[in-house]
Design an enzyme around this catalytic site. Sequence first.
Site, PDB file in Angstrom:
ATOM      1  N   HIS A  94       0.906   4.780   4.607  1.00 34.81           N
ATOM      2  CA  HIS A  94       0.245   5.363   3.652  1.00 34.81           C
ATOM      3  C   HIS A  94       0.462   6.829   3.603  1.00 34.81           C
ATOM      4  O   HIS A  94       0.716   7.264   2.082  1.00 34.81           O
ATOM      5  CB  HIS A  94      -1.108   5.158   3.938  1.00 34.81           C
ATOM      6  CG  HIS A  94      -1.767   3.708   3.657  1.00 34.81           C
ATOM      7  ND1 HIS A  94      -3.070   3.292   3.796  1.00 34.81           N
ATOM      8  CD2 HIS A  94      -1.063   2.644   3.583  1.00 34.81           C
ATOM      9  CE1 HIS A  94      -3.248   2.107   3.733  1.00 34.81           C
ATOM     10  NE2 HIS A  94      -1.820   1.410   3.726  1.00 34.81           N
ATOM     11  N   SER A 153       0.818  -1.299  -0.028  1.00 32.35           N
ATOM     12  CA  SER A 153       0.106   0.112   0.024  1.00 32.35           C
ATOM     13  C   SER A 153       0.994   1.135   0.137  1.00 32.35           C
ATOM     14  O   SER A 153       0.463   2.166  -0.647  1.00 32.35           O
ATOM     15  CB  SER A 153      -0.941   0.069   1.184  1.00 32.35           C
ATOM     16  OG  SER A 153      -1.766  -1.153   1.040  1.00 32.35           O
TER      17      SER A 153
END
Length: 409
Positions: free
Chosen positions: A362, A304
């Site tokens: 992230h 991610s």
Amino acid sequence: MRFTSSLGGVSVQAVRAALSCGRHSVRPRCPVPDRPRETCGCEELWRTSCRDYLLSVSAKHPNGPLIHDFCLPDVLCLSSRCPRSFQQRCSFRKVSRKPEKKMEEEFSPAPQQAPPAPPRAFGRLVRPLVFTVGFTGCSFASAAVWQYESLKSRVQSYFDQVRADWLDRLRPAKRGDARKEINQWWNSLSEGQRTVTGIIAANVAVFCCWRVPALQRLMIRYFTANPASRTLCWPMLLSTFSHFSFFHMAANMYVLWSFSSSAVSMLGREQFMAVYLSAGVISSFVSYVSKTATGRFGPSLGASGAIMTILAAVCTKMPEAKLAIIFLPMFTFTASNALKAIVAMDTAGLVLGWKFFDHAAHLGGALFGVWYILFGHELIWKNREPFIKLWHELRTRGGGGSGGGSGAL
């Protein structure tokens, strides 16, 4: 604690008061130690002496006689049933409870204490920082060399393509040939999709390794990023290709496949790979810093962080592009709004301590993607010419005459 006679109900306090006299508190030593007490007469002498003394003391008690004649044998025989400490002293004092406490401490299980939390030692982040900087530099240097070699091999690739077409004309492939079908499918893909195919294959291979029980310890050590682990550096890269849940892997690979064409056409195949790998390590390092600062240690894995870098780079370069969610295709929004929403959600998750996602990774990946499009491309990729010249000189010297000819291309 009370001792009660089975015949007369004699209490320990009464016996203790009666036998408190020093003359009768300790049994006399036997003059013939080799013979038993029962045969030498010492035991009977001691019993008679204690019996007379107990009767005289009990008769003077204000509440009446406490010890009767018929209960004396039982009281005197109490010493034979008591432990050795009671046999040595006739005052029937309590045995010290210290040995029992020690035994209880020895045999009682130790209370299970929670494992201490790992110390917030920012000094352990020095090695990950050095690894991040070094790996990022090596990634872009390797990408520059890769691009240089690709440009030099284009002429050879052209002749190879002409030769392949000539062989196909002489020996046409059969219909339904699996290899032909695969080649047609591969050629139908865009350059970006062909580039990320290798990344997707690596993620699938690591996902299959998670299903092997014998590899669980190895996978946890090297394919999960945790600042409290003994292995710190290589998991920062390997965890980028690691997914334990199939849904997690499928979602990440779908987003990567969707943005691959735009990202590779914008950056090029070599620069895209350098940015993707560097983003995985950088996002893992940001996660390390966040976990160390907050004390919320735990393993993290997934692509991610690197995918957020690619998404943020595309959204920053093309802010007016229209995006949609796969499950809700009727709702469209601009790329800039999507990036702002993602950054706001990860910031809120980091501040509020949400634990379902690694919001620090992230957020670090998204910020790196924005920074690279705005500043990094000018600072890193466009200043690769001195390194390429150095590589060209080293390759020319090592290649001899043939290298000189190739250097003129």
